[in-house]
Motif scaffolding. Sequence first.
Motif, short mmCIF file in Angstrom:
data_model
loop_
_atom_site.label_atom_id
_atom_site.label_comp_id
_atom_site.label_asym_id
_atom_site.label_seq_id
_atom_site.Cartn_x
_atom_site.Cartn_y
_atom_site.Cartn_z
N ASN A 10 -55.00 -42.51 64.38
CA ASN A 10 -54.84 -43.92 64.00
C ASN A 10 -55.83 -44.27 62.89
OD1 ASN A 10 -57.38 -44.93 65.19
ND2 ASN A 10 -56.38 -44.57 67.16
N LEU A 54 -61.31 -44.66 60.04
CA LEU A 54 -62.40 -45.46 59.47
C LEU A 54 -63.75 -45.05 60.06
CD1 LEU A 54 -60.98 -49.11 59.39
CD2 LEU A 54 -61.97 -47.89 57.45
N PHE A 91 -58.50 -57.40 59.96
CA PHE A 91 -58.20 -57.03 61.34
C PHE A 91 -59.53 -56.62 62.03
CE2 PHE A 91 -56.41 -53.91 64.41
CZ PHE A 91 -55.49 -54.74 65.04
N THR A 134 -61.90 -53.30 61.19
CA THR A 134 -62.79 -53.12 60.04
C THR A 134 -64.24 -53.38 60.43
OG1 THR A 134 -60.96 -54.07 58.77
CG2 THR A 134 -63.00 -53.62 57.56
N VAL A 170 -61.33 -54.41 51.95
CA VAL A 170 -59.97 -54.21 52.48
C VAL A 170 -58.98 -54.66 51.41
CG1 VAL A 170 -58.37 -54.83 54.34
CG2 VAL A 170 -60.84 -54.77 54.80
N ALA A 205 -55.51 -49.93 54.98
CA ALA A 205 -54.53 -49.91 56.08
C ALA A 205 -53.19 -50.52 55.67
CB ALA A 205 -55.09 -50.64 57.30
N HIS A 206 -53.24 -51.52 54.75
CA HIS A 206 -52.01 -52.22 54.36
C HIS A 206 -51.41 -51.66 53.08
CE1 HIS A 206 -53.89 -56.10 56.29
NE2 HIS A 206 -53.74 -55.11 57.14
N PHE A 246 -51.00 -45.96 59.99
CA PHE A 246 -49.55 -45.76 60.18
C PHE A 246 -49.10 -46.36 61.50
CE2 PHE A 246 -50.36 -41.49 57.80
CZ PHE A 246 -50.48 -42.17 56.59
N PHE A 262 -55.25 -63.55 58.86
CA PHE A 262 -56.17 -63.12 59.87
C PHE A 262 -56.98 -64.31 60.36
CE2 PHE A 262 -55.33 -59.28 57.50
CZ PHE A 262 -55.04 -58.41 58.53
C1 PLP Z 1 -56.92 -54.02 57.82
C2 PLP Z 1 -56.75 -53.08 58.98
N1 PLP Z 1 -57.68 -52.15 59.20
C3 PLP Z 1 -57.59 -51.28 60.22
C4 PLP Z 1 -56.50 -51.29 61.08
C5 PLP Z 1 -56.47 -50.35 62.22
O1 PLP Z 1 -55.46 -49.40 62.11
P1 PLP Z 1 -54.88 -48.72 63.43
O2 PLP Z 1 -54.11 -49.73 64.19
O3 PLP Z 1 -53.99 -47.62 62.88
O4 PLP Z 1 -56.02 -48.16 64.21
C6 PLP Z 1 -55.48 -52.26 60.87
C7 PLP Z 1 -54.27 -52.39 61.67
O5 PLP Z 1 -53.89 -51.98 62.64
C8 PLP Z 1 -55.62 -53.17 59.80
O6 PLP Z 1 -54.69 -54.12 59.60
#
Ligand code: PLP
Length: 394
Positions: free
Chosen positions: A79, A84, A105, A108, A150, A178-179, A201, A335
Amino acid sequence: MKARNPEAAPVPENLLAEYRFAEPIYVTSPSLVPLDEYTKLLEKIWEGRRLANNGPFHRELERRLGERLDAEHLSLFCNGTIALLVALQALRIDGGEVITTPFTFPATAHVLYWNNVRPVFCDIDPVSFNMDPDRIEELIGPETKAILPVHVYGTPCDVDRIQAIAERHGLAVVYDAAHAFGVRYRGKSLVTHGDLSVLSFHATKLFTTAEGGALIAKSGAQKQRIDFLKNFGIADEETVIGPGINGKMNELQAAYGLLQLDTVDEEIANRRKVAETYREELAELAGIQMTSDVPDVEHNYAYFPILVDADLYGRTRNELYDCLKAFNVHARKYFYPLCSSYPTYASLPSARPANLPVAGRVADQVLCLPIFGSLGTDAVRTVSAIVRELARTG
Ligand SMILES: Cc1ncc(COP(=O)(O)O)c(C=O)c1O
């Protein structure tokens, strides 16, 4: 913000009768791969009896994603959050301060906390909603190790200015991308900027493997280190080079990702139509601010944010959100609340609302409308008509 009571402004019955969706319209809906083709790939996995640990589908997806994103040194993850976390470990950032945005989100900010790093929140730009480069340098101190911006909604950060600041102060830059799957800026893949970039993803993302992510490195040596770190630090059967974690993507996810890659461009094209339709339908609606395409950017249309100015529109963002729900339209307040307002971070000096006026206003006004490839034009027109009809102007 003060949420007005939606009961005070009930949705008129005639509007509900005309526009209410029978089935819920969510903010997104995953693009599902053809089940028969996926079944064929699953059969191959069954034949090979290889479920995880850099199997053939994992290797092929790394190669093909690398080609698609111009990212030679791409490492798949379970994930985006663990990617990160590992990005910071790969750069040996496990203390001190990192400058980041509050308008994101939770992941971060939380990956900083999990790496023993204090987040320093930087206000955002009112148009791009990304970290405001004019505000970064005043936040740099002796403890600052890196900048973690971000690309919010897939809109590129001001990568040149951020890079210049980082170089001036000897800081690393890790992009939370992520986006930003597939976004290009001035002809260059966005994920190639900074020291490292991280993709998600997750099922809510444009390109998905249900859960999953990737970390894009700058060199083969850096990818090697990342690959050790995502596999418990194991270099070979008898060598553990450091305190790694389990961040691996499995074969079932990688096979899904390979099929997603075949259709992701079509998904982006369909989302683009959705965005264009909203822009036509909501143009000149007082109190509703939309984003525009940015010159030199190939967008991915991952999200469709609007800002609701209650004085002009006649309803607050929260009222619009509640009213849309009555029509079975499930928009999202991405957000809100700001990361800086979570109890974990609210007492940090940089988290004071007075230091983050733009982020505070945007978080109070923003609403992401449904956008996904299979959302037909008629549905987009209906959602837009609801937003127009709900305006209480004049
Ligand atoms: C800006 C941002 N960073 C990190 C993530 C974390 O990613 P994940 O859900 O794949 O762990 C997300 C969304 O889920 C996100 O929108």
